[in-house]
Design a protein around this motif. Sequence first.
Motif, PDB file in Angstrom:
ATOM      1  N   LYS A 184     -27.695   7.120 -14.462  1.00 57.25           N
ATOM      2  CA  LYS A 184     -26.432   6.514 -14.843  1.00 57.25           C
ATOM      3  C   LYS A 184     -26.317   6.615 -16.357  1.00 57.25           C
ATOM      4  N   ARG A 185     -25.136   6.930 -16.831  1.00 58.61           N
ATOM      5  CA  ARG A 185     -24.947   7.025 -18.270  1.00 58.61           C
ATOM      6  C   ARG A 185     -23.811   6.112 -18.695  1.00 58.61           C
ATOM      7  N   TYR A 186     -24.025   5.451 -19.835  1.00 62.11           N
ATOM      8  CA  TYR A 186     -23.071   4.449 -20.323  1.00 62.11           C
ATOM      9  C   TYR A 186     -22.359   4.930 -21.580  1.00 62.11           C
ATOM     10  N   GLU A 187     -21.123   4.483 -21.720  1.00 60.84           N
ATOM     11  CA  GLU A 187     -20.346   4.844 -22.907  1.00 60.84           C
ATOM     12  C   GLU A 187     -19.419   3.698 -23.285  1.00 60.84           C
ATOM     13  N   ARG A 188     -18.786   3.823 -24.419  1.00 58.80           N
ATOM     14  CA  ARG A 188     -17.812   2.840 -24.895  1.00 58.80           C
ATOM     15  C   ARG A 188     -16.715   2.638 -23.851  1.00 58.80           C
ATOM     16  N   ALA A 189     -16.192   1.440 -23.792  1.00 59.95           N
ATOM     17  CA  ALA A 189     -15.108   1.168 -22.850  1.00 59.95           C
ATOM     18  C   ALA A 189     -13.768   1.175 -23.560  1.00 59.95           C
ATOM     19  N   ASN A 190     -13.800   1.187 -24.877  1.00 61.31           N
ATOM     20  CA  ASN A 190     -12.547   1.060 -25.633  1.00 61.31           C
ATOM     21  C   ASN A 190     -11.808   2.397 -25.801  1.00 61.31           C
ATOM     22  N   LYS A 191     -12.069   3.298 -24.879  1.00 56.94           N
ATOM     23  CA  LYS A 191     -11.355   4.576 -24.941  1.00 56.94           C
ATOM     24  C   LYS A 191     -10.404   4.704 -23.759  1.00 56.94           C
ATOM     25  N   GLY A 192     -10.439   3.713 -22.887  1.00 55.30           N
ATOM     26  CA  GLY A 192      -9.602   3.764 -21.694  1.00 55.30           C
ATOM     27  C   GLY A 192     -10.213   4.658 -20.633  1.00 55.30           C
ATOM     28  N   HIS A 193      -9.544   4.734 -19.502  1.00 58.22           N
ATOM     29  CA  HIS A 193     -10.099   5.526 -18.403  1.00 58.22           C
ATOM     30  C   HIS A 193     -10.027   7.027 -18.695  1.00 58.22           C
TER      31      HIS A 193
ATOM     32  N   LEU B 180     -24.679  -0.280 -30.600  1.00 56.78           N
ATOM     33  CA  LEU B 180     -25.097   1.120 -30.615  1.00 56.78           C
ATOM     34  C   LEU B 180     -24.120   1.976 -29.808  1.00 56.78           C
ATOM     35  N   ILE B 181     -23.752   1.490 -28.651  1.00 53.53           N
ATOM     36  CA  ILE B 181     -22.830   2.249 -27.808  1.00 53.53           C
ATOM     37  C   ILE B 181     -21.462   2.365 -28.462  1.00 53.53           C
ATOM     38  N   ASN B 182     -21.005   1.270 -29.012  1.00 56.64           N
ATOM     39  CA  ASN B 182     -19.679   1.291 -29.634  1.00 56.64           C
ATOM     40  C   ASN B 182     -19.629   2.163 -30.871  1.00 56.64           C
ATOM     41  N   ARG B 183     -20.743   2.230 -31.571  1.00 57.44           N
ATOM     42  CA  ARG B 183     -20.792   2.987 -32.811  1.00 57.44           C
ATOM     43  C   ARG B 183     -20.867   4.493 -32.547  1.00 57.44           C
ATOM     44  N   SER B 184     -21.238   4.854 -31.315  1.00 56.42           N
ATOM     45  CA  SER B 184     -21.441   6.274 -31.025  1.00 56.42           C
ATOM     46  C   SER B 184     -20.443   6.782 -30.005  1.00 56.42           C
ATOM     47  N   ASN B 185     -20.474   8.058 -29.797  1.00 58.67           N
ATOM     48  CA  ASN B 185     -19.579   8.665 -28.824  1.00 58.67           C
ATOM     49  C   ASN B 185     -20.354   9.269 -27.657  1.00 58.67           C
ATOM     50  N   GLN B 186     -21.617   8.911 -27.569  1.00 55.83           N
ATOM     51  CA  GLN B 186     -22.465   9.531 -26.569  1.00 55.83           C
ATOM     52  C   GLN B 186     -22.344   8.874 -25.203  1.00 55.83           C
TER      53      GLN B 186
ATOM     54  N   GLU C  63     -14.706  14.781 -22.125  1.00 55.14           N
ATOM     55  CA  GLU C  63     -13.828  13.866 -21.407  1.00 55.14           C
ATOM     56  C   GLU C  63     -12.426  14.431 -21.285  1.00 55.14           C
ATOM     57  N   PHE C  64     -11.738  13.992 -20.271  1.00 58.80           N
ATOM     58  CA  PHE C  64     -10.329  14.356 -20.131  1.00 58.80           C
ATOM     59  C   PHE C  64      -9.647  13.302 -19.277  1.00 58.80           C
ATOM     60  N   CYS C  65      -8.344  13.291 -19.352  1.00 59.96           N
ATOM     61  CA  CYS C  65      -7.598  12.430 -18.449  1.00 59.96           C
ATOM     62  C   CYS C  65      -6.320  13.150 -18.067  1.00 59.96           C
ATOM     63  N   ASP C  66      -6.055  13.244 -16.805  1.00 60.78           N
ATOM     64  CA  ASP C  66      -4.891  13.957 -16.331  1.00 60.78           C
ATOM     65  C   ASP C  66      -4.085  13.028 -15.418  1.00 60.78           C
ATOM     66  N   SER C  67      -2.924  12.673 -15.855  1.00 64.93           N
ATOM     67  CA  SER C  67      -2.149  11.664 -15.115  1.00 64.93           C
ATOM     68  C   SER C  67      -1.707  12.195 -13.752  1.00 64.93           C
ATOM     69  N   GLU C  68      -1.508  13.501 -13.698  1.00 69.02           N
ATOM     70  CA  GLU C  68      -1.163  14.129 -12.420  1.00 69.02           C
ATOM     71  C   GLU C  68      -2.254  13.867 -11.385  1.00 69.02           C
ATOM     72  N   ILE C  69      -3.479  14.124 -11.774  1.00 67.52           N
ATOM     73  CA  ILE C  69      -4.609  13.908 -10.872  1.00 67.52           C
ATOM     74  C   ILE C  69      -4.716  12.435 -10.504  1.00 67.52           C
ATOM     75  N   GLU C  70      -4.571  11.576 -11.486  1.00 69.03           N
ATOM     76  CA  GLU C  70      -4.649  10.141 -11.221  1.00 69.03           C
ATOM     77  C   GLU C  70      -3.618   9.726 -10.168  1.00 69.03           C
TER      78      GLU C  70
END
Lengths: 133, 133
Positions: free
Chosen positions: A65-74, A14-20, A88-95
């Motif tokens: 706590k909320r769970y989501e797919r792990a196959n999207k990376g950090h 269910l989690i993998n099939r969705s984007n929630q 969602e977002f990812c900013d390498s500068e911040i990282e």
Amino acid sequence: MIRLTVQRQAILDLINRSNQHWDAEELARCLGQNGEQLGIATVYRGLAALENAGLIQSIQLADKKRYERANKGHHDHLVCTKCGDIKEFCDSEIEMRQQQVAQDLAFHMTGHQLLIFGICESCSKDSQEDKTA
Amino acid sequence: MIRLTVQRQAILDLINRSNQHWDAEELARCLGQNGEQLGIATVYRGLAALENAGLIQSIQLADKKRYERANKGHHDHLVCTKCGDIKEFCDSEIEMRQQQVAQDLAFHMTGHQLLIFGICESCSKDSQEDKTA
DNA sequence: ACAAAGAACGATAACTATTATCAATATCAA
DNA sequence: TTGATATTGATAATAGTTATCGTTCTTTGT
């Protein structure tokens, strides 16, 4: 050893099939509607086990706590305080800066969580309409 | 209108006098030992009121909310997952990038919370000693 | 100074998310 | 197949926090 039972498979699918970003309660309800009714404790344990195994990931919000797919990376999250929507977002500068900050303070960083709170685009539009209405 | 009662004054003073990140329970206990015994509901309400008034600030950890002085300006936190110690930092680079990210996603940012998890310096030392012992 | 209105107090019940308990069941490995 | 071990599900328990409600301040207008 961790077992991937039918119940956990159902949760994972269910989690993998969705984007929630699911909380345990929501997930149990949805599974129930799909004919896969599991005890709430099983859901909590299943989520914890799957996260431990790296098959899903989670964010800890103030309330739950909320769970989501792990196959999207950090990535990190923007949380709309009006509708609850999560982007969602990812900013390498911040990282990178985080690594630096931790290093500067002699802190062995193992993880982080960045939440940006605010009003999402569609909620902003809604409130504009409210004013002009 | 919000009232700064003796109870709230006691809460505020204690927080301002210290550098800790208090949770409601701890704070109530400490006040009690100082002869300022207040009902736990009063503590929770007082903390919320003081935060609302901008006199204190808080961070939301997984389990509980912790309050600290507001007169230090904005900053983020490093949380040691071993001893629970909380260090502070502020990185303008990160702050700016957050604004940018929000803007890029048409998100009206009103706040954020960045937690960096890991092992603090003294806990690292402790575990080295463990190994050599 | 006095009375009415509005806040805040404190004890405690209630609520929410989550974890613990435990007997019954399912799964794996030899 | 059998024993060892993990998981399930119903439910009790826990932890942090909020709601309730009668009582007790404060404040404000007169």
